[in-house]
Scaffold this motif. Structure first.
Motif, PDB file in Angstrom:
ATOM      1  N   ALA A   1      -8.870   0.863  14.225  1.00 50.78           N
ATOM      2  CA  ALA A   1      -9.045   2.271  13.861  1.00 50.78           C
ATOM      3  C   ALA A   1     -10.028   2.932  14.814  1.00 50.78           C
ATOM      4  O   ALA A   1     -10.930   2.299  15.366  1.00 50.78           O
ATOM      5  N   ALA A   2      -9.871   4.239  14.983  1.00 48.78           N
ATOM      6  CA  ALA A   2     -10.727   4.970  15.915  1.00 48.78           C
ATOM      7  C   ALA A   2     -12.182   4.956  15.496  1.00 48.78           C
ATOM      8  O   ALA A   2     -13.086   5.045  16.341  1.00 48.78           O
ATOM      9  N   ASP A   3     -12.487   4.860  14.177  1.00 45.26           N
ATOM     10  CA  ASP A   3     -13.875   4.860  13.706  1.00 45.26           C
ATOM     11  C   ASP A   3     -14.398   3.447  13.464  1.00 45.26           C
ATOM     12  O   ASP A   3     -15.469   3.262  12.891  1.00 45.26           O
ATOM     13  N   SER A   4     -13.653   2.433  13.895  1.00 41.13           N
ATOM     14  CA  SER A   4     -14.093   1.050  13.708  1.00 41.13           C
ATOM     15  C   SER A   4     -15.282   0.747  14.614  1.00 41.13           C
ATOM     16  O   SER A   4     -15.440   1.329  15.695  1.00 41.13           O
ATOM     17  N   ALA A   5     -16.114  -0.206  14.192  1.00 37.57           N
ATOM     18  CA  ALA A   5     -17.238  -0.631  15.025  1.00 37.57           C
ATOM     19  C   ALA A   5     -16.768  -1.204  16.354  1.00 37.57           C
ATOM     20  O   ALA A   5     -17.496  -1.179  17.347  1.00 37.57           O
ATOM     21  N   LEU A   6     -15.528  -1.702  16.383  1.00 39.36           N
ATOM     22  CA  LEU A   6     -15.019  -2.348  17.593  1.00 39.36           C
ATOM     23  C   LEU A   6     -13.978  -1.505  18.319  1.00 39.36           C
ATOM     24  O   LEU A   6     -13.200  -2.029  19.122  1.00 39.36           O
ATOM     25  N   SER A   7     -13.923  -0.210  18.040  1.00 36.26           N
ATOM     26  CA  SER A   7     -12.876   0.619  18.640  1.00 36.26           C
ATOM     27  C   SER A   7     -12.958   0.663  20.160  1.00 36.26           C
ATOM     28  O   SER A   7     -11.974   0.959  20.831  1.00 36.26           O
ATOM     29  N   ILE A   8     -14.138   0.337  20.729  1.00 38.71           N
ATOM     30  CA  ILE A   8     -14.267   0.343  22.181  1.00 38.71           C
ATOM     31  C   ILE A   8     -13.336  -0.672  22.834  1.00 38.71           C
ATOM     32  O   ILE A   8     -12.927  -0.512  23.998  1.00 38.71           O
ATOM     33  N   ILE A   9     -12.978  -1.733  22.091  1.00 36.59           N
ATOM     34  CA  ILE A   9     -12.077  -2.745  22.660  1.00 36.59           C
ATOM     35  C   ILE A   9     -10.723  -2.131  23.004  1.00 36.59           C
ATOM     36  O   ILE A   9     -10.070  -2.540  23.971  1.00 36.59           O
ATOM     37  N   SER A  10     -10.321  -1.128  22.246  1.00 35.68           N
ATOM     38  CA  SER A  10      -9.021  -0.509  22.488  1.00 35.68           C
ATOM     39  C   SER A  10      -8.993   0.306  23.774  1.00 35.68           C
ATOM     40  O   SER A  10      -7.935   0.782  24.180  1.00 35.68           O
ATOM     41  N   LYS A  11     -10.158   0.459  24.431  1.00 38.21           N
ATOM     42  CA  LYS A  11     -10.209   1.222  25.681  1.00 38.21           C
ATOM     43  C   LYS A  11     -10.141   0.320  26.914  1.00 38.21           C
ATOM     44  O   LYS A  11     -10.302   0.800  28.028  1.00 38.21           O
ATOM     45  N   SER A  12      -9.917  -0.966  26.724  1.00 39.01           N
ATOM     46  CA  SER A  12      -9.949  -1.899  27.855  1.00 39.01           C
ATOM     47  C   SER A  12      -8.583  -2.516  28.108  1.00 39.01           C
ATOM     48  O   SER A  12      -7.837  -2.836  27.174  1.00 39.01           O
ATOM     49  N   VAL A  13      -8.262  -2.673  29.386  1.00 39.57           N
ATOM     50  CA  VAL A  13      -7.098  -3.434  29.826  1.00 39.57           C
ATOM     51  C   VAL A  13      -7.630  -4.636  30.596  1.00 39.57           C
ATOM     52  O   VAL A  13      -8.379  -4.472  31.569  1.00 39.57           O
ATOM     53  N   VAL A  14      -7.276  -5.843  30.162  1.00 40.74           N
ATOM     54  CA  VAL A  14      -7.893  -7.040  30.716  1.00 40.74           C
ATOM     55  C   VAL A  14      -6.808  -8.066  31.065  1.00 40.74           C
ATOM     56  O   VAL A  14      -5.859  -8.266  30.293  1.00 40.74           O
TER      57      VAL A  14
END
Length: 955
Positions: A744-757
């Motif tokens: 979810a966009a407000d999740s504590a871990l939402s930053i992970i969704s911004k990475s391509v690895v």
């Protein structure tokens, strides 16, 4: 039981006639559909309008320009050549295939009638060229429909008591199982004339049958003569079918007793002969106008690999050999669809040109065996049945020797003579079936079942022969070939499961001989004549070899030099497409095309535990029964036999490469690319929809390097630095498209969704911090370009070894956290947040300030107090960096009373970079954000610019 009353008889007859008509319509509809589909290759008509460049339409263009030659410019070199045939031998591409050259113009030796009666009139009426396949279909369907009309009319007039089996089965045999199916599989330069000739001979038979009824004799006899002339104008060798008109003339003469015998014969011959002579005269004039010789068809001027004028094409000496090929020879049977394969190579007679996909009709068309009973027709009164059988026999006896004496045998020639024998055969069956009183009911039932079985087998084998012809169906419509194969291969697949049969990789132990017999020797040979693949050993010397795979028509895939010791045992594993079931095998059901291609489009050889050959190559389908180990009983293209010894031969089987991939998370894929550099990027993992998607791909740069690629649809495309290819070619990739994770966009871990690895062999090798958000409604797809990216290929092309989904921790555990592990890639700009706890006004933020010269330092912002900062430390932005973080607010998440004191402790790659006491605010369990600043702290920007590769909570 009581006998049916006479009042019930009309109703019973009407009911029988209804079912008969329904069966006939079903056969006509189904037969027409399969003929159309066979000719087109798929359910798609060619578009009318574009200029057509086949020989028939080019001849129309020549006619329209006032010439009898094709509308093709002849190269000046050919015009000036003293010996055009010698020049053509030296430069085969200087002229189109299979044409005749005379006085600086190209001509065809194929019959002109299809052009005159169809292609030219269509051009005049429609104003555009008629596509060749549609022109052929007009004659093909016309012949089938005319065959259906004639068969139904004949049975109902002469055998009124015949049942549905006779009407439907007989029509299927004479209309589909006598060479017609094979003839329409490939519509090339020869087939339209062949099909037209067949159509006009059927028309001659239909007119003859009508003439036998004694009504409108001049009309029907004239049509018979015209039809024969047009058949000969389409296919000159069919002129001999005029022998079949002799019984017709005699029959008509016998039916008109008012005149004298010779007068009756003369009149009937005149009614047939005048139209036939008129057509023949026009054809002779056409030849004279082209070549100055009424009997010259163009063969003496044909551009060929030898001088056709000096070659004897028809010899009685060929008749026995051709009879064997056309009537007796067995195909090589295979386990998988299409089951029939080219015959084993026979010894050719002297002067014989060659053979092409011919099989014994008496074996593949068992309905022909009913012809044994045709002799019983002589026992019936000399009426229409007797005379029509005599006409058929005349046509068959005339056309068969002509084709049997030709120096070439081909499947397409069978339609010149086999159909007339099938007609005689089904007439033989009709005589056997006889009127109801002639046979007991049970015996009649069994006979009808037997006839139905022979008709079914005849049609089935005709379809199989068509499906095998030149591999056209598999090459031009692989989807249909696989779908049909999946149906027909079901019994085979069931037997293989029950018997425990294993296909796939062949493992063996090799011992090389001290002295090889040949420079190239076979290890594994699969398939049959001109449908074979080879795995071979090529000797540089007795101690240095190369192993290779050869699919005819492609460059071989060959290893580097391998040092061997004669007498030593070497373990070898060989894998190539022909060692696996065909793509239409039920074992492949549910697999993606890329998964199947991993088995079917790749050649791989492992020698003594080391991969020595691994690359994409084509393959011929092969039945397991055709696999030869260490020898080649065929032409010996790669040698006759292996000089050493081969032991411990076994099949290793295979498993499905892809497991469940729709669970969400990272994609694990084990794959191998072809060695040749590629200009296109191959898709591996994508999420989104057209116009809004993230796509991960890969591209081979050269034999030793490749690059990883990330595309944000409509935003940009980024490439990694060149990466070396693993020695064995295989590589384990783990790919994360953050946008595909269920966070979810407000999740504590939402930053992970911004990475391509991208990870390779478990280590992160490239990453990118994405900024464009994928719109809602996207879906994941693997190894296919379903979002229609123009930067990517349509599908992955390579060898897929394994693929599955790796779950990713996408939910923050709302518990007190002792340590937080963050794996970051790259760097950002300015001061960026790493961990935030609390809420606006009562928050703690641990951030990182990016300094010049690969330096960074940590900062701590306790709301309302001055910023605290660590000493600078080195940050390697070219490799992933692991931070181990301890914050007092994290370890007290959800507490109502704060423990006394606390420190921020941070380790970078196991080395402590900061340890300092700090004040902190208590935070609720859901008041945590990784890589974001949702509380509005002025100390950092909104988000972390580095890519977040992993987050791990340690309680």
């Amino acid at each position: 039981m009581t006998e049916p009353s006479r009042s019930d008889e009309p109703e019973r007859v009407a009911r029988i006639r209804f079912w008969q008509n329904l069966a006939i319509l079903a056969v006509v509809a189904a037969g027409s559909a399969v003929l159309v589909w066979t000719a087109l290759g798929r359910w798609q008509l060619p578009r009318l309008g574009p200029k057509q460049y086949d020989y028939y339409n080019l001849l129309v263009s020549g006619f329209r320009k006032g010439s009898l030659a094709l509308d093709i410019e002849v190269p000046q070199a050919l015009k000036d050549a003293k010996d055009p045939i010698a020049l053509f031998k030296a430069l085969p591409d200087i002229a189109p295939h299979d044409l005749s050259l005379y006085k600086g113009h190209y001509y065809t030796y194929y019959g002109v009638v299809p052009v005159v009666v169809l292609f030219w009139p269509f051009r005049a009426v429609a104003g555009c060229d008629l596509p060749l396949v549609l022109g052929a279909l007009v004659f093909c369907l016309g012949a089938f429909w005319l065959t259906a009309w004639l068969w139904v009319r004949l049975v109902r007039d002469l055998f009124p008591n015949s049942g549905v089996v006779t009407l439907a089965g007989g029509l299927a045999v004479v209309g589909l199982a006598a060479g017609q199916w094979v003839l329409v599989r490939r519509i090339s330069i020869w087939e339209p004339s062949l099909i037209a000739g067949h159509f006009f001979l059927i028309a001659m038979l239909a007119a003859s049958f009508q003439a036998l009824k004694g009504r409108n004799l001049p009309v029907w006899l004239g049509l018979a003569g015209v039809s024969l002339g047009l058949a000969a104008g389409s296919r000159p060798t069919l002129v001999v079918a005029g022998l079949g008109l002799v019984p017709l003339v005699v029959a008509v003469a016998a039916a008109t007793p008012k005149l004298g015998r010779w007068r009756r014969i003369f009149n009937a011959a005149l009614w047939v002969g005048i139209p036939l002579a008129a057509v023949g005269a026009l054809l002779l004039y056409y030849n004279w106008a082209r070549f100055g010789n009424p009997l010259e068809l163009g063969l003496n001027h044909q551009l060929s690999s030898w001088n056709e004028a000096k070659k004897s094409h028809f010899r009685p000496a060929f008749m026995g050999f051709n009879f064997y090929l056309y009537f007796l020879v067995s195909p090589q049977w295979g386990r998988y669809f299409p089951f029939v394969h080219p015959i084993a190579m026979p010894h050719l007679p002297s002067g014989y040109y060659g053979y092409e996909y011919v099989y014994g009709a008496l074996l593949l068309c068992p309905a022909l065996w009913w012809g044994i009973f045709t002799w019983r027709i002589v026992l019936v009164p000399r009426g229409p049945l007797f005379w029509f059988a005599a006409i058929l026999l005349g046509v068959a006896l005339a056309t068969t020797p002509v084709i049997l004496s030709f120096d070439t045998s081909a499947a397409r020639y069978a339609c010149d003579f086999i159909p007339w024998w099938t007609w005689l055969a089904v007439l033989g069956w009709c005589v056997v079936e006889g009127p109801p009183a002639s046979l007991k009911k049970m015996r009649r039932t069994w006979l009808r079942a037997t006839f139905a079985a022979t008709a079914l087998v005849s049609c089935a084998t005709a379809f199989f022969c068509s499906a095998d012809l030149h591999g056209i169906l598999e090459r031009e419509n692989p989807e249909a070939f696989a779908q049909i194969g999946r149906i027909f291969n079901q019994p085979t697949a069931l037997w293989e499961r029950i018997s425990g049969f294993k296909s796939g990789t062949v493992a063996m132990d090799l011992v090389f001989a001290p002295k090889p017999i040949e420079s190239v020797e076979p290890l594994v040979v699969t398939g049959v004549e001109y449908q074979r693949d080879y795995v071979y050993v090529y000797y540089q010397s007795a101690h240095v070899v190369r192993l290779g795979y050869l699919h005819p028509g492609e460059a071989p895939a060959e290893s580097a030099d391998i040092n061997v010791i004669p007498g030593k045992v070497y373990h070898v594993e060989i894998s190539c497409g022909s060692l696996f079931p065909p793509e239409g095998h039920p074992a492949f059901k549910g697999m993606q095309a890329t998964e199947i291609a991993a088995f079917k489009r790749w050649a791989r050889i492992i020698f003594d535990g080391r991969v020595v050959v691994s690359d994409g190559r084509g393959q011929n389908e092969a039945s397991p029964g055709t696999v030869q180990i260490g020898h080649d009983d065929g032409i010996g293209y790669c040698g006759r036999s292996f000089a050493g010894s081969i032991t411990n031969i076994r099949r290793l089987g295979w498993t499905k490469p892809a497991d469940e991939t729709d669970l969400g998370g990272d994609l694990f894929v084990k794959l191998e690319l072809q060695k040749a550099p590629s200009a296109t990027i191959l898709p591996i993992f994508e999420f989104g929809k057209p116009g809004s998607a993230d796509i991960a791909g890969i591209r081979r740069l050269d034999g030793k390097t490749e690059e990883l690629v990330y595309e944000s649809f409509g935003t940009g495309l980024w490439r990694s630095a060149p990466l070396s290819v693993p020695e064995d070619g295989e590589q384990d990739l783990r790919i994360r498209l953050g946008s595909s994770l269920p966070i979810a966009a407000d999740s504590a871990l939402s930053i992970i969704s911004k990475s391509v690895v991208f990870w390779r062999d478990g280590k992160p090798v490239w990453w990118h911090r994405s900024t464009a958000a994928v719109k809602a409604g996207g879906q994941s797809s693997f190894l296919r370009n379903e979002v229609q990216s123009t930067a990517m290929a349509k599908a992955f092309e390579g060898r897929l070894v394994a693929m599955h989904c790796i779950p990713v921790i996408s939910q923050w555990k709302p518990v007190a956290t002792g340590h937080l592990l963050l794996v970051l890639g790259g760097r950002g700009n300015g001061v960026e947040p790493i961990v935030t706890t609390g809420r606006t006004g009562k928050a703690d933020v641990l951030g990182i300030e990016w300094l010049p010269n690969d330096q960074a330092r940590l900062v701590y912002d306790h709301w309302g107090e001055p910023l605290r900062a660590s000493r600078p430390f080195h940050w390697d932005s070219n490799s992933s960096q692991t931070l181990r973080i301890s914050m007092p607010s994290l370890s007290c998440l959800g507490y109502s009373i704060a423990p006394l004191g606390g420190s921020v402790e941070v380790e970078l790659e196991g080395r402590q970079v900061w340890n300092t006491p700090v004040p902190y605010f208590l935070a609720a369990r859901d008041q945590v954000a990784v890589g974001r600043n949702p509380v509005g702290s002025s100390a950092t920007v909104a988000e972390l610019g580095a890519a977040v590769l992993d987050v791990v909570q340690e309680p």
